[in-house]
Motif scaffolding. Sequence first.
Motif, PDB file in Angstrom:
ATOM      1  N   ASP A 195       0.062  11.983 114.029  1.00  0.00           N
ATOM      2  CA  ASP A 195       0.230  10.576 113.678  1.00  0.00           C
ATOM      3  C   ASP A 195       0.086  10.313 112.184  1.00  0.00           C
ATOM      4  N   ASN A 196      -0.498  11.255 111.469  1.00  0.00           N
ATOM      5  CA  ASN A 196      -0.766  11.070 110.047  1.00  0.00           C
ATOM      6  C   ASN A 196      -0.574  12.410 109.339  1.00  0.00           C
ATOM      7  N   PRO A 197       0.527  12.613 108.636  1.00  0.00           N
ATOM      8  CA  PRO A 197       0.806  13.899 107.997  1.00  0.00           C
ATOM      9  C   PRO A 197      -0.281  14.369 107.025  1.00  0.00           C
ATOM     10  N   LEU A 198      -0.975  13.455 106.376  1.00  0.00           N
ATOM     11  CA  LEU A 198      -2.030  13.855 105.439  1.00  0.00           C
ATOM     12  C   LEU A 198      -3.301  14.305 106.157  1.00  0.00           C
ATOM     13  N   ALA A 199      -3.424  13.981 107.431  1.00  0.00           N
ATOM     14  CA  ALA A 199      -4.636  14.322 108.183  1.00  0.00           C
ATOM     15  C   ALA A 199      -4.852  15.827 108.252  1.00  0.00           C
ATOM     16  N   ARG A 225     -13.278  28.014 102.261  1.00  0.00           N
ATOM     17  CA  ARG A 225     -13.144  29.251 103.034  1.00  0.00           C
ATOM     18  C   ARG A 225     -11.884  29.142 103.881  1.00  0.00           C
ATOM     19  N   SER A 226     -11.479  30.228 104.487  1.00  0.00           N
ATOM     20  CA  SER A 226     -10.324  30.197 105.384  1.00  0.00           C
ATOM     21  C   SER A 226     -10.672  29.418 106.646  1.00  0.00           C
ATOM     22  N   PRO A 227      -9.721  28.658 107.162  1.00  0.00           N
ATOM     23  CA  PRO A 227      -9.983  27.907 108.399  1.00  0.00           C
ATOM     24  C   PRO A 227      -9.965  28.821 109.624  1.00  0.00           C
ATOM     25  N   LYS A 228     -10.712  28.428 110.619  1.00  0.00           N
ATOM     26  CA  LYS A 228     -10.738  29.124 111.901  1.00  0.00           C
ATOM     27  C   LYS A 228      -9.644  28.541 112.802  1.00  0.00           C
ATOM     28  N   ARG A 229      -9.334  29.223 113.872  1.00  0.00           N
ATOM     29  CA  ARG A 229      -8.264  28.801 114.777  1.00  0.00           C
ATOM     30  C   ARG A 229      -8.511  27.410 115.352  1.00  0.00           C
ATOM     31  N   LYS A 230      -9.745  27.115 115.761  1.00  0.00           N
ATOM     32  CA  LYS A 230     -10.053  25.795 116.315  1.00  0.00           C
ATOM     33  C   LYS A 230      -9.844  24.691 115.279  1.00  0.00           C
ATOM     34  N   GLU A 231     -10.186  24.982 114.027  1.00  0.00           N
ATOM     35  CA  GLU A 231      -9.984  23.998 112.958  1.00  0.00           C
ATOM     36  C   GLU A 231      -8.501  23.765 112.707  1.00  0.00           C
ATOM     37  N   LEU A 232      -7.713  24.826 112.768  1.00  0.00           N
ATOM     38  CA  LEU A 232      -6.266  24.688 112.603  1.00  0.00           C
ATOM     39  C   LEU A 232      -5.666  23.872 113.745  1.00  0.00           C
ATOM     40  N   ALA A 233      -6.150  24.118 114.962  1.00  0.00           N
ATOM     41  CA  ALA A 233      -5.648  23.370 116.116  1.00  0.00           C
ATOM     42  C   ALA A 233      -5.988  21.891 115.976  1.00  0.00           C
ATOM     43  N   PHE A 234      -7.226  21.592 115.582  1.00  0.00           N
ATOM     44  CA  PHE A 234      -7.640  20.204 115.418  1.00  0.00           C
ATOM     45  C   PHE A 234      -6.837  19.531 114.306  1.00  0.00           C
ATOM     46  N   ALA A 235      -6.643  20.238 113.209  1.00  0.00           N
ATOM     47  CA  ALA A 235      -5.879  19.682 112.085  1.00  0.00           C
ATOM     48  C   ALA A 235      -4.436  19.417 112.496  1.00  0.00           C
TER      49      ALA A 235
END
Length: 95
Positions: A46-50, A30-40
């Motif tokens: 520190d880790n580009p793949l994260a 599904r599409s990510p929410k704003r909080k998920e984008l911020a956390f990602a």
Amino acid sequence: MVSQEQIQEWKNTHGDVFKVTSGDKVCYLRSPKRKELAFASMASKDNPLAFNEVILKSCWLDGDEDIRTNDAYFMGASQVIGEIIQIKEAKLEKL
């Protein structure tokens, strides 16, 4: 195989649903929410793949676990993960 009924249920609950194919494996996100984008975004400092790992984990609806656990499939899916982030065009007007 996910049924059309299941896909429609996800759409009703989450809005847009995306099918990601990596090699011979498939998953649904599904599409990510704003909080998920911020956390990602924070995780990726520190880790580009994260970034891709967080989005994949938080937006996962169903699919082949190999996409999450096998590096080759994960890297394939990572190439398109960013496309599920939908951005509306904005305009700025000086008054």
